[in-house]
Each structure stands twice: as C-alpha cells, then as structure tokens.
Design a protein around this motif. Structure first.
Motif, PDB file in Angstrom:
ATOM      1  N   PHE A 131       0.847  -1.196   0.000  1.00 35.10           N
ATOM      2  CA  PHE A 131       0.000   0.000   0.000  1.00 35.10           C
ATOM      3  C   PHE A 131       0.876   1.237   0.000  1.00 35.10           C
ATOM      4  O   PHE A 131       2.058   1.190   0.336  1.00 35.10           O
ATOM      5  CB  PHE A 131      -0.969   0.003   1.186  1.00 35.10           C
ATOM      6  CG  PHE A 131      -0.303   0.060   2.537  1.00 35.10           C
ATOM      7  CD1 PHE A 131      -0.127   1.268   3.197  1.00 35.10           C
ATOM      8  CD2 PHE A 131       0.130  -1.099   3.161  1.00 35.10           C
ATOM      9  CE1 PHE A 131       0.475   1.328   4.440  1.00 35.10           C
ATOM     10  CE2 PHE A 131       0.725  -1.059   4.418  1.00 35.10           C
ATOM     11  CZ  PHE A 131       0.899   0.158   5.053  1.00 35.10           C
ATOM     12  N   VAL A 132       0.275   2.345  -0.403  1.00 35.63           N
ATOM     13  CA  VAL A 132       0.989   3.618  -0.476  1.00 35.63           C
ATOM     14  C   VAL A 132       0.412   4.551   0.580  1.00 35.63           C
ATOM     15  O   VAL A 132      -0.803   4.727   0.686  1.00 35.63           O
ATOM     16  CB  VAL A 132       0.855   4.249  -1.881  1.00 35.63           C
ATOM     17  CG1 VAL A 132       1.568   5.586  -1.949  1.00 35.63           C
ATOM     18  CG2 VAL A 132       1.376   3.294  -2.940  1.00 35.63           C
ATOM     19  N   THR A 133       1.300   5.143   1.378  1.00 33.85           N
ATOM     20  CA  THR A 133       0.880   6.109   2.392  1.00 33.85           C
ATOM     21  C   THR A 133       0.741   7.492   1.749  1.00 33.85           C
ATOM     22  O   THR A 133       1.250   7.720   0.637  1.00 33.85           O
ATOM     23  CB  THR A 133       1.902   6.150   3.552  1.00 33.85           C
ATOM     24  OG1 THR A 133       3.206   6.354   3.033  1.00 33.85           O
ATOM     25  CG2 THR A 133       1.864   4.852   4.350  1.00 33.85           C
ATOM     26  N   PRO A 134       0.064   8.429   2.405  1.00 35.78           N
ATOM     27  CA  PRO A 134      -0.150   9.759   1.823  1.00 35.78           C
ATOM     28  C   PRO A 134       1.141  10.486   1.423  1.00 35.78           C
ATOM     29  O   PRO A 134       1.113  11.340   0.535  1.00 35.78           O
ATOM     30  CB  PRO A 134      -0.880  10.521   2.924  1.00 35.78           C
ATOM     31  CG  PRO A 134      -1.595   9.471   3.688  1.00 35.78           C
ATOM     32  CD  PRO A 134      -0.673   8.278   3.668  1.00 35.78           C
ATOM     33  N   ASP A 135       2.268  10.117   2.020  1.00 38.20           N
ATOM     34  CA  ASP A 135       3.527  10.766   1.649  1.00 38.20           C
ATOM     35  C   ASP A 135       4.139  10.157   0.383  1.00 38.20           C
ATOM     36  O   ASP A 135       5.242  10.520  -0.029  1.00 38.20           O
ATOM     37  CB  ASP A 135       4.533  10.718   2.809  1.00 38.20           C
ATOM     38  CG  ASP A 135       4.851   9.310   3.276  1.00 38.20           C
ATOM     39  OD1 ASP A 135       4.340   8.330   2.682  1.00 38.20           O
ATOM     40  OD2 ASP A 135       5.615   9.184   4.257  1.00 38.20           O
ATOM     41  N   GLY A 136       3.417   9.210  -0.252  1.00 38.26           N
ATOM     42  CA  GLY A 136       3.855   8.632  -1.510  1.00 38.26           C
ATOM     43  C   GLY A 136       4.781   7.434  -1.382  1.00 38.26           C
ATOM     44  O   GLY A 136       5.258   6.905  -2.377  1.00 38.26           O
ATOM     45  N   VAL A 137       5.023   6.975  -0.152  1.00 39.74           N
ATOM     46  CA  VAL A 137       5.919   5.843   0.073  1.00 39.74           C
ATOM     47  C   VAL A 137       5.118   4.540  -0.011  1.00 39.74           C
ATOM     48  O   VAL A 137       4.058   4.401   0.596  1.00 39.74           O
ATOM     49  CB  VAL A 137       6.614   5.951   1.449  1.00 39.74           C
ATOM     50  CG1 VAL A 137       7.490   4.741   1.714  1.00 39.74           C
ATOM     51  CG2 VAL A 137       7.430   7.241   1.535  1.00 39.74           C
ATOM     52  N   THR A 138       5.643   3.581  -0.780  1.00 40.10           N
ATOM     53  CA  THR A 138       5.016   2.263  -0.893  1.00 40.10           C
ATOM     54  C   THR A 138       5.533   1.374   0.242  1.00 40.10           C
ATOM     55  O   THR A 138       6.741   1.308   0.474  1.00 40.10           O
ATOM     56  CB  THR A 138       5.340   1.608  -2.249  1.00 40.10           C
ATOM     57  OG1 THR A 138       4.821   2.452  -3.282  1.00 40.10           O
ATOM     58  CG2 THR A 138       4.718   0.224  -2.364  1.00 40.10           C
ATOM     59  N   HIS A 139       4.609   0.723   0.923  1.00 34.95           N
ATOM     60  CA  HIS A 139       4.970  -0.166   2.035  1.00 34.95           C
ATOM     61  C   HIS A 139       4.529  -1.584   1.711  1.00 34.95           C
ATOM     62  O   HIS A 139       3.437  -1.822   1.194  1.00 34.95           O
ATOM     63  CB  HIS A 139       4.306   0.292   3.331  1.00 34.95           C
ATOM     64  CG  HIS A 139       4.805   1.613   3.804  1.00 34.95           C
ATOM     65  ND1 HIS A 139       5.928   1.750   4.570  1.00 34.95           N
ATOM     66  CD2 HIS A 139       4.336   2.866   3.588  1.00 34.95           C
ATOM     67  CE1 HIS A 139       6.129   3.042   4.818  1.00 34.95           C
ATOM     68  NE2 HIS A 139       5.181   3.736   4.227  1.00 34.95           N
ATOM     69  N   ASN A 140       5.420  -2.504   2.015  1.00 35.48           N
ATOM     70  CA  ASN A 140       5.167  -3.939   1.865  1.00 35.48           C
ATOM     71  C   ASN A 140       5.635  -4.584   3.170  1.00 35.48           C
ATOM     72  O   ASN A 140       6.764  -5.072   3.247  1.00 35.48           O
ATOM     73  CB  ASN A 140       5.954  -4.480   0.661  1.00 35.48           C
ATOM     74  CG  ASN A 140       5.640  -5.923   0.368  1.00 35.48           C
ATOM     75  OD1 ASN A 140       4.875  -6.560   1.079  1.00 35.48           O
ATOM     76  ND2 ASN A 140       6.248  -6.446  -0.679  1.00 35.48           N
ATOM     77  N   PRO A 141       4.786  -4.549   4.213  1.00 38.54           N
ATOM     78  CA  PRO A 141       5.207  -5.026   5.532  1.00 38.54           C
ATOM     79  C   PRO A 141       5.755  -6.450   5.497  1.00 38.54           C
ATOM     80  O   PRO A 141       5.126  -7.350   4.937  1.00 38.54           O
ATOM     81  CB  PRO A 141       3.928  -4.963   6.362  1.00 38.54           C
ATOM     82  CG  PRO A 141       3.064  -3.972   5.650  1.00 38.54           C
ATOM     83  CD  PRO A 141       3.401  -4.111   4.205  1.00 38.54           C
ATOM     84  N   GLU A 142       6.936  -6.609   6.057  1.00 34.95           N
ATOM     85  CA  GLU A 142       7.627  -7.896   6.054  1.00 34.95           C
ATOM     86  C   GLU A 142       6.790  -9.005   6.695  1.00 34.95           C
ATOM     87  O   GLU A 142       6.804 -10.142   6.234  1.00 34.95           O
ATOM     88  CB  GLU A 142       8.957  -7.748   6.801  1.00 34.95           C
ATOM     89  CG  GLU A 142       9.849  -8.958   6.704  1.00 34.95           C
ATOM     90  CD  GLU A 142      11.193  -8.723   7.363  1.00 34.95           C
ATOM     91  OE1 GLU A 142      11.640  -9.626   8.071  1.00 34.95           O
ATOM     92  OE2 GLU A 142      11.779  -7.649   7.164  1.00 34.95           O
ATOM     93  N   LEU A 143       6.062  -8.677   7.759  1.00 28.72           N
ATOM     94  CA  LEU A 143       5.256  -9.688   8.449  1.00 28.72           C
ATOM     95  C   LEU A 143       3.843  -9.796   7.898  1.00 28.72           C
ATOM     96  O   LEU A 143       3.040 -10.567   8.406  1.00 28.72           O
ATOM     97  CB  LEU A 143       5.212  -9.386   9.955  1.00 28.72           C
ATOM     98  CG  LEU A 143       6.568  -9.423  10.652  1.00 28.72           C
ATOM     99  CD1 LEU A 143       6.430  -9.036  12.114  1.00 28.72           C
ATOM    100  CD2 LEU A 143       7.230 -10.791  10.506  1.00 28.72           C
ATOM    101  N   GLY A 144       3.545  -9.026   6.885  1.00 27.79           N
ATOM    102  CA  GLY A 144       2.214  -9.093   6.287  1.00 27.79           C
ATOM    103  C   GLY A 144       1.197  -8.285   7.068  1.00 27.79           C
ATOM    104  O   GLY A 144       1.531  -7.458   7.913  1.00 27.79           O
TER     105      GLY A 144
END
Length: 150
Positions: free
Chosen positions: A59-72
C-alpha cells in the motif's frame, strides 16, 4: 518423586506453558491494535499473496511511500491474491497494518481453542499418570510389607 509423578508434572508444566503462550500472543495482538488505534492511518492495499496465517500486502501512504510489511497484514483470514482491501496502519510504524474492521477479537476463538484443547489432552493424561503413580506406590508398599513379614 516417582517416574509417573515426574511425567505428570511435566505434562502440567507443558500445558501451562502452551496456555501462557496463547495468552501472550493474544495480549500482543491487543498491543498491536492499541498502537494502530492511537495513530491510525488508512490506505487501500493490494493483497500480493494470501494465506490463513500470513498475507503479504502493498500500500501507499499519503507521503507517496510504498509499504510492503515484512510480516504481512494482521488478521489475514479470507483474503485472496490480487484483492484490494482497506487497511489501517500505525502512522508511526506503517509496517504494523491490519485489515480495516478487524481487531484482536478475531484471535479470541483460536486462542481459546488452543487453551481448551491443550487442557482437554493434558487433564486425562495427568489423571492417568496420577493413577499409574498411585498403583506403583501401592505395589511398592505391598512389597515392603512382604519383606517385613519375612
């Protein structure tokens, strides 16, 4: 302490440890929920892989950073690969993310089930070992009585 008594105590200790671990896992889920609730961010995430215990999302946060949480994602039950879902995350830690509308309550039944099944197994085994230990003690006592009579 006799062998059966030692075994009975070991069974009870293992059952208590499993129960304690289940409670600790549930308390961890509550802590994660509290962290997310205290600093909530929301996003739409894509499910990259889905499983009953772990599902990977992006998912992408409002600051434009894409996150792919390691633990899901937390509470992943029922997700399918490619699905787009609403998620809530801790803005202070975007890797701590859960499916919107789900919280630690979904862990109550699995936690309770683990504890109940553990004790449903441990209790009869413990009772059997106690009886086995009592029978062994009675046999030892009878042997001592015979030796004294001779």
């Amino acid at each position: 302490m006799s062998g059966p008594e030692r075994a009975r105590r070991a069974v009870l200790i293992v059952a208590a440890a499993i129960s304690a671990l289940a409670v600790i896992l549930f308390l961890g889920a509550l802590r994660n929920d509290l962290t997310i609730r205290s600093d909530t961010g929301t996003a739409v995430a894509e499910v990259l892989s889905a499983g009953s215990l772990r599902s990977a999302v992006s998912f992408v946060t409002p600051d434009g950073v894409t996150h792919n949480p390691e633990l899901g994602v937390l509470y992943p039950t029922g997700l399918t690969t490619g699905q787009r879902i609403a998620v809530e995350y801790a803005r202070s830690d975007p890797d701590l993310v859960r499916v919107t509308g789900r919280d630690a309550r979904v862990a109550l039944i699995p936690t309770g089930s683990v504890i109940v099944v553990t004790w449903l197994i441990a209790t009869p085994v413990s009772i059997w070992l106690r009886r086995k230990g009592g029978a062994a003690a009675a046999a030892t006592s009878e042997e001592k009585d015979r030796q004294l009579q001779v």
